[in-house]
Design an enzyme around this catalytic site. Structure first.
Site, PDB file in Angstrom:
ATOM      1  N   TYR A 142      15.083  64.282  -9.906  1.00  0.00           N
ATOM      2  CA  TYR A 142      15.788  63.284 -10.707  1.00  0.00           C
ATOM      3  C   TYR A 142      15.313  61.905 -10.279  1.00  0.00           C
ATOM      4  O   TYR A 142      15.587  61.464  -9.160  1.00  0.00           O
ATOM      5  CB  TYR A 142      17.302  63.439 -10.515  1.00  0.00           C
ATOM      6  CG  TYR A 142      18.164  62.518 -11.346  1.00  0.00           C
ATOM      7  CD1 TYR A 142      17.673  61.839 -12.465  1.00  0.00           C
ATOM      8  CD2 TYR A 142      19.502  62.344 -11.022  1.00  0.00           C
ATOM      9  CE1 TYR A 142      18.480  61.022 -13.217  1.00  0.00           C
ATOM     10  CE2 TYR A 142      20.330  61.516 -11.771  1.00  0.00           C
ATOM     11  CZ  TYR A 142      19.812  60.859 -12.864  1.00  0.00           C
ATOM     12  OH  TYR A 142      20.620  60.039 -13.607  1.00  0.00           O
ATOM     13  N   LYS A 170      13.979  65.301 -14.267  1.00  0.00           N
ATOM     14  CA  LYS A 170      14.876  64.515 -15.110  1.00  0.00           C
ATOM     15  C   LYS A 170      14.465  63.062 -14.936  1.00  0.00           C
ATOM     16  O   LYS A 170      14.595  62.490 -13.850  1.00  0.00           O
ATOM     17  CB  LYS A 170      16.337  64.718 -14.706  1.00  0.00           C
ATOM     18  CG  LYS A 170      17.321  63.861 -15.514  1.00  0.00           C
ATOM     19  CD  LYS A 170      18.740  64.011 -14.991  1.00  0.00           C
ATOM     20  CE  LYS A 170      19.692  63.071 -15.749  1.00  0.00           C
ATOM     21  NZ  LYS A 170      21.068  63.116 -15.208  1.00  0.00           N
TER      22      LYS A 170
END
Length: 305
Positions: A142, A170
């Site tokens: 992320y 992400k």
């Protein structure tokens, strides 16, 4: 539906970064969480991300996190991917979070770069590697430098992509050009971590989204991705534009967890919009603005107020 992983989409195409429902006194409401999770999956989400930023992970405790993962996996685990946040600026703590999430049945881990401490890239790689080594669960990186202060550099992503369990990213970096290059270089499954960047990142080679507005617009976002996959980019744009007011309503002020809880309360998906400090629940005026955004996106009966 039945969850089905592919190398291109190891966690499906549309996942919602789920709020953690709470009672008015601030206790985690597992019953409401299970009800919400089931509803989101029924509405077309391929997966759910628990214990992330939107889930108020900084203020929920280890037993609460594990109990939430276990409850949601038991409720929807045959039909959707359940990812659990394992983010901390303390590597040992993040490793324990990963182990507890895996024990609770999580199908994947979401691993953010360490915040506040701002490690070097070597430290970042070592941090993620320790987490990935701790379990047999696949990892989604992320990248959200606006919150952490540290980006995943392209070389670091390439190094981590060589790890057997690092399978996805992400991306909330706001840098689609770098994404275009890194996707081609690493082959990681790329997910938009910013609702507003979905089309841009699909054009760069992304395969889906981890969304806040998926709480209220999961079917609409899934339709955007399907249209893109079919090569009908004009239809994807049309569908995306239709849901822009909801994206603005849930993301525009920067307090996504607060806004998502308010939107879920408006739609009757959770009983209250209660949060834990330092977050405070949306005010009545803020709720009205969120309601207007939902209505403008066609997600709320115009007769309701």
């Amino acid at each position: 539906m039945t969850r089905a992983a592919t190398p291109a989409r190891p966690f499906g195409a549309v996942l919602t970064a789920m709020v953690t429902p709470m009672t008015p006194d601030g206790a985690v409401d597992l019953g409401a969480a299970v009800t919400l999770a089931k509803r989101l999956v029924e509405q077309g989400n391929d997966g759910l991300v628990l214990n992330g930023t939107t889930g108020e992970a900084p203020t929920t405790h280890a037993p609460e996190k594990a109990e939430l993962v276990q409850a949601v996996v038991e409720a929807v685990g045959d039909d959707a991917f359940v990812l659990a946040g394992a983010g901390s600026n303390d590597t040992a703590h993040a490793v324990r979070m990963a182990e507890q999430a895996a024990e609770a049945g999580a199908h994947g881990l979401l691993v953010v770069s360490p915040y506040y401490s701002r490690p070097s890239q070597a430290g970042l790689v070592a941090h993620v590697t320790a987490i990935a080594d701790a379990t047999d669960v696949p990892v989604m990186l992320y990248d959200v430098p606006g919150r952490t202060g540290v980006r995943f550099a392209p070389e670091s992503i390439a190094t981590l992509a060589a790890h057997d369990r690092v399978v996805a990213m992400k991306d909330a970096s706001g840098d689609a050009f770098t994404a275009t290059k890194v996707i081609a270089r690493t082959g990681l499954a790329w997910y938009s971590g910013d609702d507003g960047a979905l089309l841009t990142l699909l054009a760069a080679g992304a395969v889906g989204i981890v969304s806040v507005s998926g709480h209220v617009a999961g079917p609409q976002l899934a339709a955007v991705v399907r249209a893109w996959d079919a090569g009908d980019h004009a239809e994807a744009l049309r569908r995306f534009r239709a849901v822009v007011p909801a994206i603005d309503a849930l993301n525009g002020a920067g307090f996504q967890g607060v806004a998502a809880k308010a939107a879920c309360e408006i739609l009757g998906l959770i009983p209250t919009r209660a949060t834990r400090l330092p977050l405070v629940p949306a005010t009545d005026d803020e709720v009205d603005a969120i309601r207007d955004g939902l209505r403008a996106a066609g997600l709320l009966d115009v007769a309701l107020r």
